[in-house]
Structures are given as structure tokens and as C-alpha cells.
Motif scaffolding. Structure first.
Motif, PDB file in Angstrom:
ATOM      1  N   PHE A  28       0.860  -1.003   0.055  1.00  0.00           N
ATOM      2  CA  PHE A  28       0.019  -0.091  -0.081  1.00  0.00           C
ATOM      3  C   PHE A  28       0.821   1.214   0.068  1.00  0.00           C
ATOM      4  O   PHE A  28       0.498   2.363  -0.764  1.00  0.00           O
ATOM      5  N   SER A  29       1.860   1.180   0.786  1.00  0.00           N
ATOM      6  CA  SER A  29       2.913   2.382   0.743  1.00  0.00           C
ATOM      7  C   SER A  29       3.372   2.698  -0.594  1.00  0.00           C
ATOM      8  O   SER A  29       3.622   3.681  -0.912  1.00  0.00           O
ATOM      9  N   ASP A  30       3.994   1.468  -1.176  1.00  0.00           N
ATOM     10  CA  ASP A  30       4.458   1.766  -2.762  1.00  0.00           C
ATOM     11  C   ASP A  30       3.551   2.298  -3.545  1.00  0.00           C
ATOM     12  O   ASP A  30       3.847   2.892  -4.292  1.00  0.00           O
ATOM     13  N   LEU A  31       2.246   1.891  -3.414  1.00  0.00           N
ATOM     14  CA  LEU A  31       1.328   2.239  -4.297  1.00  0.00           C
ATOM     15  C   LEU A  31       1.003   3.641  -4.147  1.00  0.00           C
ATOM     16  O   LEU A  31       0.775   4.286  -5.265  1.00  0.00           O
ATOM     17  N   VAL A  32       1.087   4.031  -2.911  1.00  0.00           N
ATOM     18  CA  VAL A  32       0.726   5.674  -2.770  1.00  0.00           C
ATOM     19  C   VAL A  32       1.773   6.290  -3.196  1.00  0.00           C
ATOM     20  O   VAL A  32       1.597   7.229  -3.704  1.00  0.00           O
TER      21      VAL A  32
END
Length: 139
Positions: A28-32
Motif C-alpha cells: 500500500f505504501s509503494d502504491l501511494v
């Protein structure tokens, strides 16, 4: 290996809930971060368009001003050789205002392409990602 041992080794091979949550959090952090990079690129593009539009509007103003000062006098003098002075002045003034109007319309079109200054594609992609994530969580 009997059935109980197989079940234990299969359970041991599956990641724990904590590991799954950690992996989901990292993804999720990578996506954001990726979506923020997309938003930054989109805002940079729109900022450039706004700059070009502002420059064109500034150019329109400069041409209108300088044109009235320099070309008007020489154009009137040239046309006054074949027309009345007032007619020559009117023609030169009309041409300069037409040029200023065209430049103003071009500049306004560039500024309209740059607004709103929201990264619409990036926001849409993030909404899509969140919707998909929400669907997977509810399954």
C-alpha cells in the motif's frame, strides 16, 4: 509423513496474519508513493501549460502596447500617403487590436487547459486502487 504432519507443515508454510498485514502495508505504501509521483508529474505538466498561457497573454499585452507605440506611427504615415490621415490611423489601430485579440485567445486557451490544477488522472487511479482494495478486503 502422516496427515497430521502434512497439516502442520502446510500451516507452517503459509504466512502468518502479521506477515500478511505487513506485506499489505508495504504494498500500500509503494502504491501511494507511485500515485504521488504520478500526481507530481501531472501537476508539473499543468504548471508548464499555465506558464505558457501566461507568457502568451503577456506577449499579447506587450505586442498591443509596443504595436500602438511604434507601428502605429509608421503605419499611419505610410497609409497617409494614399488615404486621409484619420483613415490610415483607424486601419492601423484595427490591425493591431486584431493581433492582440488572437494572442489573447491563444493564451486563454492554454490557461484553460491547465485548470483545474488537480492531478485528475492520478486521483482517478488512486480511487480505482482503493475501490479494488476495498473489494478484496470484503471478500
Amino acid at each position: 509423513m502422516d496427515g497430521e504432519e502434512r497439516r502442520r507443515s502446510a500451516v507452517a508454510a503459509e504466512p502468518s496474519v502479521g506477515a500478511l498485514v505487513k506485506r499489505a502495508s508495504e504494498q500500500f505504501s509503494d502504491l501511494v508513493r507511485a500515485e504521488l509521483r504520478t500526481a507530481q508529474a501531472e501537476l508539473t505538466t499543468k504548471g508548464r501549460r499555465a506558464g505558457v498561457g501566461g507568457g502568451l497573454l503577456g506577449g499579447a499585452t506587450a505586442v498591443a502596447y509596443i504595436g500602438l507605440m511604434a507601428l502605429a506611427g509608421s503605419g499611419v504615415a505610410l497609409l497617409a500617403l494614399v488615404l486621409e490621415v484619420w483613415a490610415a490611423a483607424l486601419i492601423v489601430t484595427g490591425v493591431l487590436f486584431v493581433i492582440a485579440g488572437v494572442l489573447g485567445l491563444l493564451g486563454r486557451a492554454q490557461i484553460r487547459r491547465a485548470v483545474p490544477p488537480m492531478p485528475e488522472r492520478a486521483i482517478g487511479a488512486m480511487r480505482s486502487d482503493f475501490d479494488e482494495l476495498r473489494e478484496r478486503v470484503h471478500r
